[in-house]
Design a protein around this motif. Structure first.
Motif, PDB file in Angstrom:
ATOM      1  N   PHE A  95      10.704  -8.671 -58.186  1.00 42.01           N
ATOM      2  CA  PHE A  95      11.392  -9.479 -59.196  1.00 42.01           C
ATOM      3  C   PHE A  95      12.887  -9.162 -59.259  1.00 42.01           C
ATOM      4  N   THR A  96      13.202  -7.855 -59.294  1.00 42.62           N
ATOM      5  CA  THR A  96      14.627  -7.504 -59.398  1.00 42.62           C
ATOM      6  C   THR A  96      15.371  -7.910 -58.126  1.00 42.62           C
ATOM      7  N   ASP A  97      14.689  -7.770 -56.974  1.00 42.22           N
ATOM      8  CA  ASP A  97      15.322  -8.223 -55.727  1.00 42.22           C
ATOM      9  C   ASP A  97      15.660  -9.710 -55.810  1.00 42.22           C
ATOM     10  N   ALA A  98      14.727 -10.494 -56.372  1.00 43.71           N
ATOM     11  CA  ALA A  98      14.958 -11.937 -56.482  1.00 43.71           C
ATOM     12  C   ALA A  98      16.145 -12.224 -57.384  1.00 43.71           C
ATOM     13  N   LEU A  99      16.248 -11.449 -58.469  1.00 48.95           N
ATOM     14  CA  LEU A  99      17.387 -11.620 -59.383  1.00 48.95           C
ATOM     15  C   LEU A  99      18.701 -11.343 -58.663  1.00 48.95           C
ATOM     16  N   VAL A 100      18.748 -10.174 -57.965  1.00 52.44           N
ATOM     17  CA  VAL A 100      19.961  -9.812 -57.244  1.00 52.44           C
ATOM     18  C   VAL A 100      20.272 -10.864 -56.175  1.00 52.44           C
ATOM     19  N   ARG A 101      19.217 -11.327 -55.496  1.00 48.29           N
ATOM     20  CA  ARG A 101      19.405 -12.312 -54.435  1.00 48.29           C
ATOM     21  C   ARG A 101      20.002 -13.605 -54.993  1.00 48.29           C
ATOM     22  N   SER A 102      19.482 -14.058 -56.134  1.00 45.96           N
ATOM     23  CA  SER A 102      20.006 -15.280 -56.749  1.00 45.96           C
ATOM     24  C   SER A 102      21.484 -15.135 -57.071  1.00 45.96           C
ATOM     25  N   VAL A 103      21.847 -13.989 -57.661  1.00 51.78           N
ATOM     26  CA  VAL A 103      23.243 -13.772 -58.055  1.00 51.78           C
ATOM     27  C   VAL A 103      24.140 -13.686 -56.823  1.00 51.78           C
ATOM     28  N   LEU A 104      23.671 -12.957 -55.789  1.00 52.56           N
ATOM     29  CA  LEU A 104      24.471 -12.825 -54.564  1.00 52.56           C
ATOM     30  C   LEU A 104      24.670 -14.186 -53.896  1.00 52.56           C
ATOM     31  N   LEU A 105      23.580 -14.940 -53.828  1.00 54.24           N
ATOM     32  CA  LEU A 105      23.619 -16.264 -53.201  1.00 54.24           C
ATOM     33  C   LEU A 105      24.650 -17.160 -53.882  1.00 54.24           C
ATOM     34  N   ALA A 106      24.573 -17.205 -55.218  1.00 49.94           N
ATOM     35  CA  ALA A 106      25.485 -18.064 -55.971  1.00 49.94           C
ATOM     36  C   ALA A 106      26.927 -17.563 -55.847  1.00 49.94           C
TER      37      ALA A 106
END
Lengths: 293, 266
Positions: free
Chosen positions: A71-82
């Motif tokens: 879950f936290t990886d997905a959060l970080v990934r979303s922020v990095l992507l954006a």
């Protein structure tokens, strides 16, 4: 004759008072916003504090979220992507807006802007899909490269994070060019003339006049791009593949897969938190900017 | 005006940049259009034979057709409702004085700054909690919310351009508020209203995320397209993509032309 004019004036003054307070028109819109926007999102945030059995207040969903690497990886990934999409889009959109404002012929600049924006009126999904045809290993670019180089070329680009960033940045370029241009075009040209008359170089005029005055357009464009990209679902699915999920993908699979509604609400609440924090720079923007061409 | 046009040596780099970005944006659409006429079953080059079969298949497929009809029905209702609500709101924002006008404006525009997926999931969870089953009616409600900020922005900007004296003259001549709005304000912004009807229709017609969350069995065209894309490929998607793209572009251009026309009549 004079008497008539006076009468008209008096009447209009007398009649203006009730009309000036015709504020009731906002009611349908405000009620709609309250009922279908504030209440549902408030309900969702509230739901994230309840257990799976819908009883009592608990932080257990948040504990689950922040102790699960997936879950936290997905959060970080979303922020990095954006963030990556915003950076890439800024680098391209700012010069484009400058070009439209200062180098393009005034009679042509709206046509050029229109050309840039028009494709984005159509379905986001179809546009994301159409990139598959171009970027996939059997797509048009791979085919062209294979022909040119005379040997099979595997791009390996589709279904990666980079492909997602690319797809999101394209959207960002459109939006940010629009917001930066609409602010830049309002900068008084006399300021630049004054700079020239006083012996300032063109570069200095850009650094000290255009750049600071166009900053609000960049901030608005960057924030909106970030917010739309951080919650996007279509591009990460169609171009990024599902192997490294972003927050929106996990939220949807939780909702439709496990029916754990409080957990899905927790994803939404975390995303809402990210959105609120990223909207803070908007407070820096005092000038009213029209968000349309 | 003249002072802003300066031919500089580096201008060509900007022209080049613009051309590159425009080419990148249009490339996949052109490719999709080419594939939509390709007889090959797989989306690979080279081009085989020219065919219109994929287009024919779209029109014969009952699922695509019912999706299309649902999309048109919902988008029409959304467009009319949102434009009416937005007109009332925009008129008051421009012409009335009340405390907290800025707050109200920001409040009405707020959905622009929230990801669609949050609006979708919020409405889904909330509607389910009050006992409403996902349906096209809920999609309608969610999409009115989605297009409203855009409609308010469009109409507010236009209404603000109408000289206040026109309405005041009507009042002075004895017209009621309502009559002044019907006979002065509405005709003055009729092009903007039609443009807003068109653009809100387009946005609702193409909207996918909110619709995906708020309906289960009666699907719209974007949902049908999405499920086809993620569950197994169908070459007819290219044909649909081209048609949807052409349709949306045509509506968008029509709306833009109407906005321009209003400017000339100012």
């Amino acid at each position: 004759m004079v008497g008539t004019v006076e009468t008209v004036r008096e009447t209009s003054v007398r009649r203006r008072a009730p009309v000036a307070n015709l504020w009731h028109g906002i009611l349908p819109a405000v009620i709609l916003m309250a009922g279908f926007f504030v209440v549902p999102i408030g309900y969702t945030v509230g739901l994230s504090f309840t257990g799976a059995d819908h009883g009592g207040l608990t932080l257990s969903n948040y504990v689950t979220f922040f102790t699960n690497d997936r879950f936290t990886d997905a959060l970080v990934r979303s922020v990095l992507l954006a963030s990556a999409a915003v950076v890439l889009a800024s680098v391209i959109a700012y010069p484009l807006a400058w070009f439209l404002t200062y180098a393009a012929h005034p009679r042509r600049r709206f046509l050029l802007l229109f050309l840039l924006i028009a494709p984005f009126w159509t379905s986001f999904t179809i546009r994301a899909f159409s990139w598959q045809l171009v970027l996939s290993d059997s797509g048009v670019i791979a085919f062209a490269l294979t022909k040119v180089l005379g040997q099979p070329v595997a791009l390996g680009f589709l279904y990666t994070m980079s492909a997602s960033v690319f797809g999101l940045a394209l959207f960002g370029i459109m939006l940010m060019t629009l917001t930066i241009f609409s602010v830049m075009v309002t900068i008084d040209p006399r300021l630049l003339e004054a700079n020239r008359d006083l012996g300032g170089s063109e570069w200095r005029g850009f650094l000290e006049i255009v750049l600071p005055l166009s900053l609000p357009g960049w901030i608005i464009g960057a924030v909106l791009t970030f917010i739309i990209c951080v919650g996007d679902y279509a591009v990460p699915t169609l171009l990024g593949g599902g192997f490294k999920p972003v927050l929106a993908q996990l939220m949807l699979s939780t909702l439709k897969g496990t029916y754990d509604l409080p957990m899905a609400a927790t994803f939404a609440a975390v995303l809402m938190g990210v959105v609120l924090v990223s909207a803070l720079p908007l407070a820096l923007v005092r000038r009213q900017v029209r968000l349309q061409a | 005006m003249v002072s802003t046009v300066r031919k500089k040596a580096y201008d060509r780099w900007f022209v080049l940049l613009f051309a590159a970005v425009a080419a990148t944006i249009y490339l996949p659409i052109v490719v999709m259009a080419v594939f939509s006429f390709n007889s090959g079953r797989y989306q690979v080059m080279p081009f085989r034979e020219f065919t219109l079969a994929w287009f024919g298949r779209v029109f014969r497929d009952a699922q695509y057709f019912s999706g299309l009809m649902n999309s048109i029905t919902v988008a029409s209702a959304v467009s009319v409702s949102a434009t009416v609500i937005a007109f009332l709101c925009a008129y008051s924002l421009v012409n009335a004085r009340f405390p907290g006008k800025t707050v109200v404006t920001l409040f009405v525009l707020a959905p622009l700054a929230v990801p669609l997926i949050l609006i979708g999931i919020g409405l889904r969870l909330y509607f389910v909690s009050v006992g409403l089953e996902p349906s096209l009616a809920l999609v309608y409600a969610g999409q009115v919310l989605y297009v409203l900020p855009l409609a308010v922005l469009n109409l507010r900007n236009r209404i603000a351009q109408i000289p206040k004296s026109h309405e005041e003259a009507a009042w002075a001549l004895g017209a009621s508020r309502l009559r002044a709005i019907l006979e002065i304000v509405l005709p003055s912004c009729r092009f903007a209203i039609v443009a807003t009807l068109i653009i809100t229709f387009t946005f609702a017609f193409d909207e996918f995320v909110i619709a995906y969350f708020l309906t289960n069995f009666s699907i719209t065209l974007p949902i049908k397209i999405w499920t086809t894309l993620v569950t197994g490929f169908d070459p007819a998607i290219n044909a649909i993509g081209v048609m949807v793209f052409g349709f949306s572009m045509a509506l968008g251009i029509a709306a833009q032309a109407l906005f321009m026309r209003k400017d000339q009549r100012k």
